[in-house]
Design an enzyme around this catalytic site. Sequence first.
Site, mmCIF file in Angstrom:
data_model
loop_
_atom_site.group_PDB
_atom_site.id
_atom_site.type_symbol
_atom_site.label_atom_id
_atom_site.label_comp_id
_atom_site.label_asym_id
_atom_site.label_seq_id
_atom_site.Cartn_x
_atom_site.Cartn_y
_atom_site.Cartn_z
ATOM 1 N N SER A 59 0.812 -1.314 -0.153
ATOM 2 C CA SER A 59 0.174 0.161 0.032
ATOM 3 C C SER A 59 0.937 1.222 -0.008
ATOM 4 O O SER A 59 0.231 2.429 -0.246
ATOM 5 C CB SER A 59 -0.887 -0.014 1.214
ATOM 6 N N LYS A 83 -5.932 4.880 7.976
ATOM 7 C CA LYS A 83 -4.819 5.611 7.498
ATOM 8 C C LYS A 83 -4.847 7.171 7.523
ATOM 9 O O LYS A 83 -4.046 8.084 8.031
ATOM 10 C CB LYS A 83 -4.338 5.157 6.163
#
Lengths: 221, 819
Positions: free
Chosen positions: B668, B711
Amino acid sequence: MKPGRILVAVDASPLSLAALEAAARLGDRFGAVVDGLYVEDINLAKLAEQPEGTLISVLHARRHADPHLLITQALRLQVTQARRSFEATLGGRQPAGSFMVRRGQVVSEMLVAAAQADLVVLGWHGAAPSDRARLGSVARALAERCPRPLLMLGRRDGEALRLAVLAGDTPAIAIATALGGEAPLLRLGRLTEAGPQHLLVTSLAEGLDATPGSLLLVPEA
Amino acid sequence: MEDLAPQEPPPLAAAALYRRCDPALLPFASTAELTPLDEPLGQERAVAAIHFAIGMPSAGFNLFALGPEGTGKVSLIRSYLERAAATQPAADDWVYVFNFEDPHRPRTLRLPAGRGAELRRTMEHLVDDLRLAVPAAFEAEEYRTRRQLLEEGFKEQQENVFRTVQQRAAGRSIALMRTPVGLALAPTRNGEVLSPDDFKAMPEGQQAAFKADMEELQKELETRLAELPQAARDARRKTRELDRETALAAVRHSIDEMKRLWADLPAVLAYLEAVQTDVVDNLGDFLDHDHGHEAEAGDEPEGLRLGRAEKRPLRRYRVNVLVSVGTGTGLGAPVIHVDHPTQPNLVGRIEHLAQQGALITDFNLIKPGALHLANGGYLVAEARKLLLNPFAWEDLKRALQAREIRIESPGQSLGLFPTVTLEPEPIPLDVKVVLIGDPMLYYLLAAHDPEFTELFKVSADFDWRMDRTAEHELGLARLVAGLGQREGLRPLDAAAVARLVEHASRLAEDGDKLSTHLASLADLVREANYWAGEDTAPVVTSRHLQQAIDQHDFRQNRVRQNVLEEITRGTLLIDTDGEAVGQVNGLVVMELGRFSFGRPSRITCRVNLGRGDVVDIEREVELGGPIHSKGVMILSSFLSARFAQDWPLNLSAHLVFEQSYGEVEGDSASSAELYCLLSALAELPIRQGFAVTGSVNQYGQVQAIGGVNEKIEGFFDVCRARGLTGRQGVLIPAANVKHLMLRHDVVEAAAQGRFSIHAVATIDQGIALLTGLPAGEVDGRSAYPAGSVNRRVAARLAQFSRKTRAFHDEGPHRGHNHG
């Protein structure tokens, strides 16, 4: 009456060992001297010397090859075992008795020795102790001729005995009561079949385990 | 594929960051109005599989329920199984009895439901009866008399032999005497055995006559004695016959009564027949007075009872009821959930007792396993526990394949302990097994155990999420209503349910989905009920629900707070403003049990002349996982494909997660690493107010990642702690927009323009946003426009290439000498 001297017949058979044990206990109870007697059958002794004698094994239904040696050894073994049994049971007890070996006719030797005793104890192999007629020849002869009270320790035949408390004043009961010492309760069996001279004993007294079915014979007064 | 045109994406609108659930659209004011839902929600596929498995009678159609924990698998399966079992007939009873022909192989008897206990009870009564009846028969006068007659008959025979020969001998002046070693014959005179001298003194003729007579008598005696053993055997045989006849008479009445009671079951009748024969053959067991205590043995512990086993042969007439209605199953087919599926708990065991240093056992010590209890019904077990217990899985498979339960200890299975033990007759097995486990276990078993797919042909695949439809939102509310009724919780108002729906979307990490992790949602409702109770509120409102979420979060967020604190104090270096070359804020998710949170992590890149390597420092030190390494290698491919069509890449780039001391896994951060690499190559600074997440493919497309909400919130928290500037935000993959279910404070800041979320589809979009310069699109001459990021990257790589060529042309020594 308390016996001061007891004579016990010993031949190392299981029942004679039981007789030895019973005699020892009676001796302890009354403080009596217990003597052992082994009678070497004169006829067997002669047989061991007779070259023409024949010995047949019951087990094998066959004649033994050397009967004389075998009989001699068997008789020797019997007397040795009888002596060992006597010493193992009574050795060292006080008052000390003696172990005697006599040779002769069994009955007559027993009767002679019995004259010196107050009570004679022996084992016998009969199956129906209430029936004197069915006793073996030796036992029958002693029962008829013994001058002293005779306690014969029988073999239990599996019959359940009815128990009762002894009461009465027959000679047999009197001697049995004496044998019981302070314990007046003698549990006896088959009173209906007991006569004044003989009683079937199941237990002489507490702690004394004479074989149930034993016969106590008392000579007529 | 042609590189996409760069476009600087605008911030996402606040409405895109969170999918609200409008309470006004819910068709109720409170869950108190709702009918509780007793059907599973959002698990249509799994329910269909369960129905199929229950209804499918063929072998091998056992069920494996796979799905994440907390999705209600166990309770759902149990409820369906119990519903189905209640309509099915009760399972038969199974008992173990003594095998009179082969004592080491106890026999089974299958009895109609409930009759196992009856057989045990009636057998106990039978033995009690026999213990009185048999001795009574043998004490009866009739028996004693007959036995005495037999014994006396033999004795008489013996005596007759002796007496007959003795009389005959006496007539010839020969004595027959008993000696300790046999019967002796000897010549006599006047009743006394002759001495050798006397015998020799006799005339020879007389001696010879004696010898002849003795010879004849001896032969007769031998002949007669030889007949005695046969007579003894005859006497013993007659005695045995009398005993058998007496015993049979005593036993038959009781056994016949039993037979009448069990006339409908031929197997039991055969057993009773065997019992009768055995009793007659073993009369001594009933005549021994020691057995008198057997009657009280029922209340004794098994150990004490067996401790006297040798004196207790009557144990063999007991009935060991292995399974009976009431053993734990109740009416209907049994549904057994085995919590601790060890091998013995599953297939049963044979217990032993130490007696005088030896381990002994008998059929009474056979104990049932879960398979016995579930026979004729359903067995539920957790696959993981089953696999963790040695031999359990293999024995379960063996039982299902053989369709019988064979009780063997692990030692027996392996042949480790060749001691004498029991081999109980196997019991036919007819059971439907339901295993529950997580999907990974299912896939592993399917891949590696060929028998698994043969035995578990049906899978109930529990989904961890469902579509967020009006129907499912209402279903969730009805589940809450049912929970409230069962547990006495306050009802939830519509706003609280709406908040619960939103939370379920957040748990599903998708605004279009709802989590089916009902355990978490139920816990949230319980906690909200608690806070409503603290408020003495009659209903649970959205405030209570939010309070429950916040408090739950607070209880777990110590580590997150510590990380945030270290960042704001400057221990962990994270810039949230300004610009820097070759430096970007990546975003990682930390998972602590079931709690996870996001945090920024600085990624840096340094470049220099080299052989075309993009070095992943994490991988070099074995802190990078394979997926992370794959992401970094894709960067090399992207660079080569885009910029090195005409010359080789002559760079060496080093990428690292700064201040990262644990393993880095996942791709990611690969877009962030690429931005960082491009920045370093172009020598263009990146705006540090941004953080980046997303993976990238070889064509520069940004791809979806997981944990997008955590996040974003992780970077938001850092920025907010330092003060939101309005220039801060997060770049996320465009494909993740639908997953956004952000915290309310993040959404609020975005709505006020103080924080922005940008959805990017390509690297060019992202780099434009991060550098403030257009990425630049290649023109017809394969050149990028001046002033674009790509132009600068291409120029820098061309420069590296020229330098490399010059280096090789001129040689390293010259370069060194003039350097």
